[in-house]
Design an enzyme around this catalytic site. Structure first.
Site, PDB file in Angstrom:
ATOM      1  N   LYS A 202       1.770  -6.527 -20.707  1.00 48.33           N
ATOM      2  CA  LYS A 202       1.334  -6.803 -19.360  1.00 48.33           C
ATOM      3  C   LYS A 202       0.116  -8.111 -19.128  1.00 48.33           C
ATOM      4  CE  LYS A 202       2.619  -7.147 -15.223  1.00 48.33           C
ATOM      5  NZ  LYS A 202       3.785  -8.695 -14.521  1.00 48.33           N
TER       6      LYS A 202
ATOM      7  N   ARG B 228       2.006   1.923  -5.905  1.00 48.20           N
ATOM      8  CA  ARG B 228       1.779   1.010  -4.954  1.00 48.20           C
ATOM      9  C   ARG B 228       0.048   0.430  -4.691  1.00 48.20           C
ATOM     10  NH1 ARG B 228       6.380   0.953  -2.256  1.00 48.20           N
ATOM     11  NH2 ARG B 228       5.296   0.270  -0.891  1.00 48.20           N
TER      12      ARG B 228
ATOM     13  N   TRP C 284      -3.432  -1.560  -1.656  1.00 51.93           N
ATOM     14  CA  TRP C 284      -3.883  -3.059  -2.414  1.00 51.93           C
ATOM     15  C   TRP C 284      -4.382  -4.024  -0.955  1.00 51.93           C
ATOM     16  CZ3 TRP C 284      -1.929  -4.598  -7.635  1.00 51.93           C
ATOM     17  CH2 TRP C 284      -1.972  -5.727  -7.318  1.00 51.93           C
TER      18      TRP C 284
ATOM     19  N   CYS D  12       0.681  -1.104  -0.238  1.00 54.85           N
ATOM     20  CA  CYS D  12       0.221   0.222  -0.497  1.00 54.85           C
ATOM     21  C   CYS D  12       1.204   1.422   0.105  1.00 54.85           C
ATOM     22  CB  CYS D  12      -0.874   0.081   1.104  1.00 54.85           C
ATOM     23  SG  CYS D  12      -1.342  -1.406   1.457  1.00 54.85           S
TER      24      CYS D  12
ATOM     25  N   LYS E 195      11.629 -15.930 -19.743  1.00 59.20           N
ATOM     26  CA  LYS E 195      12.294 -14.061 -19.105  1.00 59.20           C
ATOM     27  C   LYS E 195      13.446 -14.211 -20.129  1.00 59.20           C
ATOM     28  CE  LYS E 195      10.333 -13.196 -16.933  1.00 59.20           C
ATOM     29  NZ  LYS E 195       8.846 -14.126 -17.570  1.00 59.20           N
TER      30      LYS E 195
ATOM     31  N   HIS F 252      16.965 -36.873 -27.247  1.00 55.39           N
ATOM     32  CA  HIS F 252      16.014 -37.054 -27.931  1.00 55.39           C
ATOM     33  C   HIS F 252      15.711 -36.333 -29.143  1.00 55.39           C
ATOM     34  CE1 HIS F 252      14.614 -40.938 -25.800  1.00 55.39           C
ATOM     35  NE2 HIS F 252      14.805 -39.942 -24.491  1.00 55.39           N
TER      36      HIS F 252
ATOM     37  N   GLU G 235      10.612 -21.170 -17.859  1.00 50.75           N
ATOM     38  CA  GLU G 235      10.453 -20.007 -16.914  1.00 50.75           C
ATOM     39  C   GLU G 235      11.599 -19.264 -17.715  1.00 50.75           C
ATOM     40  OE1 GLU G 235       8.365 -18.109 -17.185  1.00 50.75           O
ATOM     41  OE2 GLU G 235       9.179 -16.212 -15.340  1.00 50.75           O
TER      42      GLU G 235
ATOM     43  N   GLU H  30      11.545 -13.029 -24.019  1.00 56.77           N
ATOM     44  CA  GLU H  30      10.434 -11.456 -24.215  1.00 56.77           C
ATOM     45  C   GLU H  30      10.916 -10.532 -23.707  1.00 56.77           C
ATOM     46  OE1 GLU H  30       7.243 -11.840 -21.319  1.00 56.77           O
ATOM     47  OE2 GLU H  30       8.765 -12.727 -19.773  1.00 56.77           O
TER      48      GLU H  30
ATOM     49  N   ASN I  15       0.756  -0.652   6.515  1.00 57.11           N
ATOM     50  CA  ASN I  15       0.934  -1.311   5.071  1.00 57.11           C
ATOM     51  C   ASN I  15       1.838  -2.816   5.638  1.00 57.11           C
ATOM     52  OD1 ASN I  15       1.920  -2.841   2.745  1.00 57.11           O
ATOM     53  ND2 ASN I  15       4.192  -0.956   2.417  1.00 57.11           N
ATOM     54  N   GLY I  16       0.908  -3.921   5.440  1.00 52.00           N
ATOM     55  CA  GLY I  16       1.455  -5.583   5.801  1.00 52.00           C
ATOM     56  C   GLY I  16       0.553  -5.741   5.896  1.00 52.00           C
TER      57      GLY I  16
HETATM   58  C1  AGP Z   1       5.861 -13.773 -18.655  1.00 55.57           C
HETATM   59  O1  AGP Z   1       6.378 -12.751 -18.212  1.00 55.57           O
HETATM   60  C2  AGP Z   1       4.656 -13.191 -19.413  1.00 55.57           C
HETATM   61  N1  AGP Z   1       4.463 -10.836 -19.065  1.00 55.57           N
HETATM   62  C3  AGP Z   1       3.467 -13.639 -20.402  1.00 55.57           C
HETATM   63  O2  AGP Z   1       3.800 -14.446 -20.659  1.00 55.57           O
HETATM   64  C4  AGP Z   1       2.408 -13.285 -18.977  1.00 55.57           C
HETATM   65  O3  AGP Z   1       3.100 -14.376 -17.964  1.00 55.57           O
HETATM   66  C5  AGP Z   1       1.288 -14.259 -19.180  1.00 55.57           C
HETATM   67  O4  AGP Z   1       0.398 -13.281 -19.924  1.00 55.57           O
HETATM   68  C6  AGP Z   1      -0.323 -14.391 -18.263  1.00 55.57           C
HETATM   69  O5  AGP Z   1      -0.188 -13.907 -17.090  1.00 55.57           O
HETATM   70  P1  AGP Z   1      -1.396 -12.996 -16.012  1.00 55.57           P
HETATM   71  O6  AGP Z   1      -0.296 -13.887 -15.340  1.00 55.57           O
HETATM   72  O7  AGP Z   1      -1.494 -12.300 -16.245  1.00 55.57           O
HETATM   73  O8  AGP Z   1      -2.708 -14.158 -16.303  1.00 55.57           O
END
Ligand code: AGP
Length: 604
Positions: free
Chosen positions: A599, A27, A74, A2, A481, A500, A477, A484, A100-101
């Site tokens: 996002k 925040r 938040w 928050c 990272k 394989h 993952e 992207e 906040n917490g």
């Molecule tokens: C992850 O770094 C990406 N921004 C993307 O794969 C993201 O994880 C995916 O679009 C899912 O988003 P969400 O967790 O908001 O559902």
């Protein structure tokens, strides 16, 4: 997470609070409120929703006074409503608090206070603090706050205001607080941006410190009352830098927030004494005979780790599926299926449509979500919030480790209810989970070493990431990272699958990241490293502190602290986040807004 602002001085406190809250909305933005000491006593106004709703209400009912506290929320405990918005006041309206917490033992404190006749108006954990302070207040506000905090467990940054006292009291444990020093006025806030319009002279309160703030003085002590020095810092940041906490990018700030986020995700939910987790879920964990974990992108990899954890601890069949695939495979979901939707934003349309498909077939839905009140939380039967705070960087980092921590708790919740996980084993696992924030902190300390490794490999045109069992999703993952934010082609594979086919890719130009901390997968994955090395591949290993054997096989080693194997994905991803970040920075990429990405993907 928050936003908190406090003020004492000659200006109209309300103006200072609103200006400060505007700069802290990143925040959290579920609700906002102020409490101001006026000629007629303490006056408070608070509204659910964004700050502009509170500003509109203040236009209708202006409040002015010389000191005040303000908060943008938040939500963690209790939905975003006017009643749950901070500040929280005592019944007589003389004492106000913002927080906040998470107060971990709030339920026990609330029961005690209710038994002593206190009446509560909100569902929040914070409200117990204002009643506790009221109980101890005999005129000395500092002493009352200190005594109340001695009974509270958990993470907090608080500011307290009493209508009969000139000073405001600030105190913190885990959650951040910074004091702004002015001439004839002083400020306190969760973060520097709120202070920059007024002062650049600040004091970062240390963990376990308290401050008594008046217009002409700031006195700092520890929570037992022992004086502490006033360590003043001059802030050189621009406002934009300040919103990043001095980090060059939100993504790096969020990577470094992970210890605090883990504290927040786990806070109040680990009952070590009884070997239980307290998730406050309404779903019946014994009502299912299969589980579908469905998500997209990073969230899917968290769900994939969750599959292993749930099958291991709860011995129930789990399918982890990519949301956009799930919808079209005529899934075998029914009344005995638990569908777990994992999502940071709670708005990903693929995940939402998959959820709807499962519900149409009779499944029950549990959301593992970050954003409170998001669409998935409204359509799920129940939601476990991951409390990662707003994640601004498009590349998900802190939300991923929060999801992993949450999926671990879901696995324990299911295992304990189904009798496949004993109390003693749970106590041991919880004991290990409590170490995670500190172990994550230790892992982050390697950033410089990883920066050097990034410089060595950042011109590669391809990367291969390998991992086995729980670390296959870690490898995926890590590859995501890198892809992207650096735009380098990075492929991930289960390590055992390399022979394989992908082994044909191996040569002296190909960096191969192999995730192999200590665990049941270790020996077999080390053999894979040797297979890569034998073909000239350049191995970067993620390994457990003290593992000297891996050193002989790998060109570079990214170390993580020793941790329970089931929890190792939470730590193993951190060096991969930093590696991707440092390579992207070296390549001059737009780390926080990489090309082509959003996002939250709300289109199919
Ligand atoms: C992850 O770094 C990406 N921004 C993307 O794969 C993201 O994880 C995916 O679009 C899912 O988003 P969400 O967790 O908001 O559902």
């Amino acid at each position: 997470m928050c936003g908190i602002v406090g003020y004492v001085g000659y200006r109209n406190a309300t103006d200072v609070l609103i200006e400060g809250l505007r700069r802290l909305e990143y925040r959290g933005y579920d609700s906002a409120g102020v409490a101001v000491k006026t000629e007629e006593g303490l006056k408070s106004l608070k509204r659910a929703g964004k700050l502009k709703r509170l500003e509109a209400a203040l236009l209708e009912k202006p409040i002015s006074g010389s000191s005040g506290i303000g908060h943008t929320r938040w939500a963690t405990h209790g939905p975003p409503t006017d009643e749950n918005a901070h500040p929280h006041l005592t019944e007589d309206g003389k004492l106000a608090i913002i927080h906040n917490g998470i107060i971990e033992n709030y339920a026990e404190l609330k029961a005690r206070l209710l038994a002593r006749g206190h009446r509560f108006v909100s569902d929040t954990d914070t409200e117990v603090l204002v009643h506790l302070i009221e109980e101890h207040f005999q005129g000395d506000l500092e002493a009352a706050v200190r005594q109340a905090l001695s009974e509270a467990l958990g993470a907090y940054a608080i500011v307290v205001l009493h209508q009969d006292r000139e000073e405001i009291i600030a105190a913190r444990t885990v959650s951040p607080l910074v004091i702004g020093l002015g001439e004839g006025e002083n400020f306190v806030a969760s973060d520097v941006p709120a202070l920059l319009p007024f002062t650049r002279k600040v004091v970062f309160l240390e963990d376990g410190e308290m401050a008594v703030i008046t217009p002409d003085a700031v006195r700092v002590s520890d929570l037992r009352g022992h004086p502490r020095p006033l360590r003043t810092t001059e802030i050189e940041w621009s406002l934009e830098d300040a919103e990043k906490g001095g980090y060059p990018h939100y993504m790096l700030k969020e990577i470094h927030e992970q210890p605090w986020v883990l504290e927040n995700t786990l806070g109040g939910r680990l009952d070590e004494a009884n070997g239980e987790v307290t998730l406050d879920l309404t779903l019946d964990p014994t009502a299912f005979d299969k589980i579908h974990v469905v998500a997209a992108g990073t969230a899917y990899y968290a769900g994939w780790v969750g599959k292993y954890l749930i099958e291991k601890l709860a011995r129930i069949p789990v399918e982890a599926d990519i949301a956009s695939e799930y919808r079209y495979r005529d899934p075998l979901a029914d009344e005995r299926t638990l569908f777990i939707a994992v999502s940071q934003s709670g708005e990903t349309i693929d995940t939402l449509e998959a959820l709807r498909e499962a519900k149409r077939r009779g499944a029950s839905v549990l959301g593992v979500i970050n954003v409170k009140g998001s669409t998935i939380t409204r359509e799920a039967d129940d939601t476990l919030y991951i409390h990662a705070g707003p994640e601004i960087g498009v590349a998900s980092t802190k939300a991923y480790v929060a999801m992993l921590a949450a999926m671990t708790m879901v696995a324990i919740w299911l295992g304990r209810a189904r009798g496949t996980l004993g109390a003693e084993e749970t106590r041991q696992l919880i004991g290990e989970m409590r170490k995670l924030p500190r172990l994550a902190e230790a892992t982050l300390a390697q950033q410089e070493a990883i920066e050097r490794i990034a410089a060595k490999y950042h011109q590669a045109s391809d990367f291969l990431f390998l991992g086995r069992n729980l670390h296959a999703p870690t490898a995926y993952e890590g590859a995501l990272k890198l892809k992207e934010i650096s735009y380098i082609h990075a492929e991930a594979y289960p390590a055992g699958e390399m022979k394989h086919g992908p082994i044909a890719l191996i040569d002296e130009h190909l960096p191969v990241v192999v995730v192999t901390p200590k665990g049941p997968w270790y020996e077999k994955t080390r053999s894979n490293i040797q297979e890569v090395k034998a073909r000239g591949g350049r191995v970067i290993a993620v390994a457990t502190d003290g593992d000297e054997d891996v050193k002989g096989d790998a060109e570079e080693v990214l170390y993580i602290p020793e941790v329970h194997p089931l929890l190792s994905p939470i730590l193993a991803v951190i060096p991969l986040q930093i590696l991707a970040y440092e390579i992207a920075v070296l390549l001059g990429r737009d780390v926080d807004q990489p090309r082509n990405l959003a996002k939250s993907v709300t289109v199919e």
